[in-house]
Write a protein that holds these residues in place. Sequence first.
Motif, PDB file in Angstrom:
ATOM      1  N   GLY B  47      -2.207  -1.443   5.832  1.00 11.60           N
ATOM      2  CA  GLY B  47      -1.906  -2.278   6.993  1.00 11.60           C
ATOM      3  C   GLY B  47      -2.708  -1.962   8.245  1.00 11.60           C
ATOM      4  N   LEU B  48      -3.673  -1.043   8.168  1.00  8.23           N
ATOM      5  CA  LEU B  48      -4.448  -0.730   9.368  1.00  8.23           C
ATOM      6  C   LEU B  48      -5.492  -1.821   9.612  1.00  8.23           C
ATOM      7  N   GLU B 130       2.607  -7.735  -0.137  1.00  8.79           N
ATOM      8  CA  GLU B 130       1.905  -8.791   0.601  1.00  8.79           C
ATOM      9  C   GLU B 130       0.850  -9.455  -0.307  1.00  8.79           C
ATOM     10  N   ILE B 131       0.104  -8.617  -1.005  1.00 10.23           N
ATOM     11  CA  ILE B 131      -0.931  -9.139  -1.896  1.00 10.23           C
ATOM     12  C   ILE B 131      -0.304  -9.980  -3.019  1.00 10.23           C
ATOM     13  N   LYS B 132       0.809  -9.498  -3.532  1.00 11.43           N
ATOM     14  CA  LYS B 132       1.462 -10.229  -4.606  1.00 11.43           C
ATOM     15  C   LYS B 132       1.959 -11.588  -4.106  1.00 11.43           C
ATOM     16  N   SER B 133       2.482 -11.603  -2.869  1.00  7.39           N
ATOM     17  CA  SER B 133       2.999 -12.878  -2.377  1.00  7.39           C
ATOM     18  C   SER B 133       1.836 -13.870  -2.171  1.00  7.39           C
ATOM     19  N   GLU B 252      -5.921 -12.531   2.441  1.00  5.83           N
ATOM     20  CA  GLU B 252      -6.144 -13.898   2.940  1.00  5.83           C
ATOM     21  C   GLU B 252      -6.242 -14.920   1.814  1.00  5.83           C
ATOM     22  N   ARG B 253      -5.831 -14.552   0.632  1.00  7.50           N
ATOM     23  CA  ARG B 253      -5.857 -15.437  -0.533  1.00  7.50           C
ATOM     24  C   ARG B 253      -7.222 -16.060  -0.790  1.00  7.50           C
TER      25      ARG B 253
END
Lengths: 252, 512
Positions: B47-48, B130-133, B252-253
Amino acid sequence: MAQQDKKGIVKPYGDAMGDGAVQLSFTLPGVSGEIAEEAARRLAGKMGIDDPYVSSCDDIGSEMTFIVLYGKVRHSVDIGQIKGFDRGDEKIPNMKVIDHMIEEKLGRVITAVGACIESDAHTVGIDAIMNMKGYSGDYGLERYKNIRAINMGAQVSAEEVVREAIREKAEVILVSQVVTQKEVHVRNLTRLVDLLEAEHVRDGVILVVGGPRITRELAKELGFDAGFGRGTLPSHVAWFILNRLLEKEGRA
Amino acid sequence: MESKLGLDKTVIDECRGFAEKITGDLMGFIQSHTTDSVERAVTRLMGLDGTDRIGTPYPNVLVDAVKRSRGLGQGIAAASADLIAYTGGALADAVKAIADKKLKLSDVPALDWDKRVEIVRPLAEAGLAEIKSRADERNSLRAAYPMSGPPLFYVIVATGNIYEDAAQAVSAVANGADCIAVIRSTAQSLLDYVPYGATTEGFGGTYATQENFKIMRRALDEAIQREGRYVNLVNYASGLCMPEIAAAAAFERLDMLLNDSMYGIIFRNINTYRTFVDQYFSRMINAKADIIINTGEDNYLTTADAVEKAHTVIASDFINESFAQRSGLPPRLMGLGHAFEIDPSIEGGFLMELAQAQMIREIFPEAPIKYMPPTKHVTGNVFQTHLVDMMFNVCSVMTDQSIHLLGMLTEAIHTPFVGDRYLSLSGARYAKNTMRGIGDEISFKPDGFIQRRAREVLGKAHEMLAEIVDISLVESLARGMFADIHRDPKGGKGIDGVVKKDDDYYNPFLEA
């Protein structure tokens, strides 16, 4: 054609001598349909094109229209007025031929040091000329058997270039300048020439500059042996180097 | 699928076996080393983000500071845990304090392993969630707005200005583009940091930044709804910041990343070992983010001869496949590359192109093969180039390629104009539509020219891989076996950023 040569005036030829036929294609943003067509015709008129005919007018999204237009250009050019350009009859040979000629005529491997100097971080120009891969299907200098090409990359100070050239006994220095904002390239290039002169090595090297905004006039003015602009291929540079070296040795 | 080329399955299996040995030999090194960029990617995944006052990204501030004070051998996650425990606040605040010189790392005591894990694991889990979502979001969008059938049309935008890029991308989507790649600014691959924020100036391309990713994603998502089909966003996880770009892309998908295991070594003179370590971790991130990688075999043929060196492409595809597998990428995420680069003046050249394209299709049946257009033998005569591009389109449709990078009539002149892209997409759409189903109708003459060409190329690739097994991949790169370019494993950029892991090295993303 004879008639045209006599007068030395040229203009485009489509279907009949002197008809000035040209084709243009371009995209107009923010307009579509008949307004786009009319805008394209008016634009052509301002460009000196008579009887503009929009042959194709396609909506390409993002509110843009792609136009293909034919017309007849009013202007012509007097080739008698064109000075200082090659007649275009010199055909530059390819890598294989140049490489062979270096071996045959010069009989040694040429060392060339190249860099994009000072603050300029764009390796694109020097890489296009020096990297193995080359540019537009024309192999770079690294690929020549008889050129030892040392590419120092970008943001190399003029001092480092001079030091490397002396250490490697380079016969050629190639510098690239892509960024020309506020004439920064002129300062960088002048500094390099000054340093070479201070080290008394200027006469011992062929000094070449390249970049999208470089012209041969500018290069000469700054004390370079040659300047190469947009669209230059590695073989153009290699060919120049070979001929200049032969010339220097009175063997051209 | 029945082989139309009569390829020998044992030869293919042996090639795979060789590739597995070749990459296996490097796994010891890869797993015992980390790099500056891997560690910076770890901070991003935790998260940095952000920069200090002079614009140095926080991941660089932290990794450089740790490297100077205690070294990276324990991993940045370990140091981050120590910092968080010491300051009692967020990691970003601690890094800001380091940047402002209000905090010295030498004052920060080292915690034991269990304590570190306890502090860092929740951050890592949040990043992974977050990446999974993002990946789930992609799946539901693709369900609602299905992608076009293959080949997917892939075009490039490269204005330098992300807002301009977005407008051009939207136009391309309206004309049938399925994948939009934002070409990076020249030499970004050699920057040892990822630039920050939205950018409107670049040279020959647009900087890859997380903010630019976000801007383009938003523009494409709007276009997806308008056009009713999913459009893929592509960028470049290559160069010195391979894993960091992968991390930003995961958040950012982005849907595809250029991510080759050897490209940086060969074409960017990035250190061999640095690249091998970086590609491994970047591909692990891509696997978690469900991002399709694209490999860069097309580049070999822009330097070396496309007829004589066709086998290097297939050999490299086997190696890229094996490396990808070791990072956990399934075949459906392996966009293995090749290209249509044979000199158009060679008699029967198209037959060789067909043979090679069909061969790669058959050898990697589940992979979304990436097919690259002619760039080498195009001269600036736009009309001629448009014709050569059409031959490429025909070959691609006939051999059922998956990702089809469109040739541009202005190749070798400038980065594509908006109108160039329109013409190119029109041509490709024409081929795809008028030739639909042709692959199913075709078989090749047994022992004819095409079958023999495919067999010959595969045979040479087999030979080449066998040789690499003997001498090692590192040595084959030093000898210039790929693209005729020689790379000394002790040289190249980024070598200082390769670090041996200590016994108590900790990276929460390697265990997850």
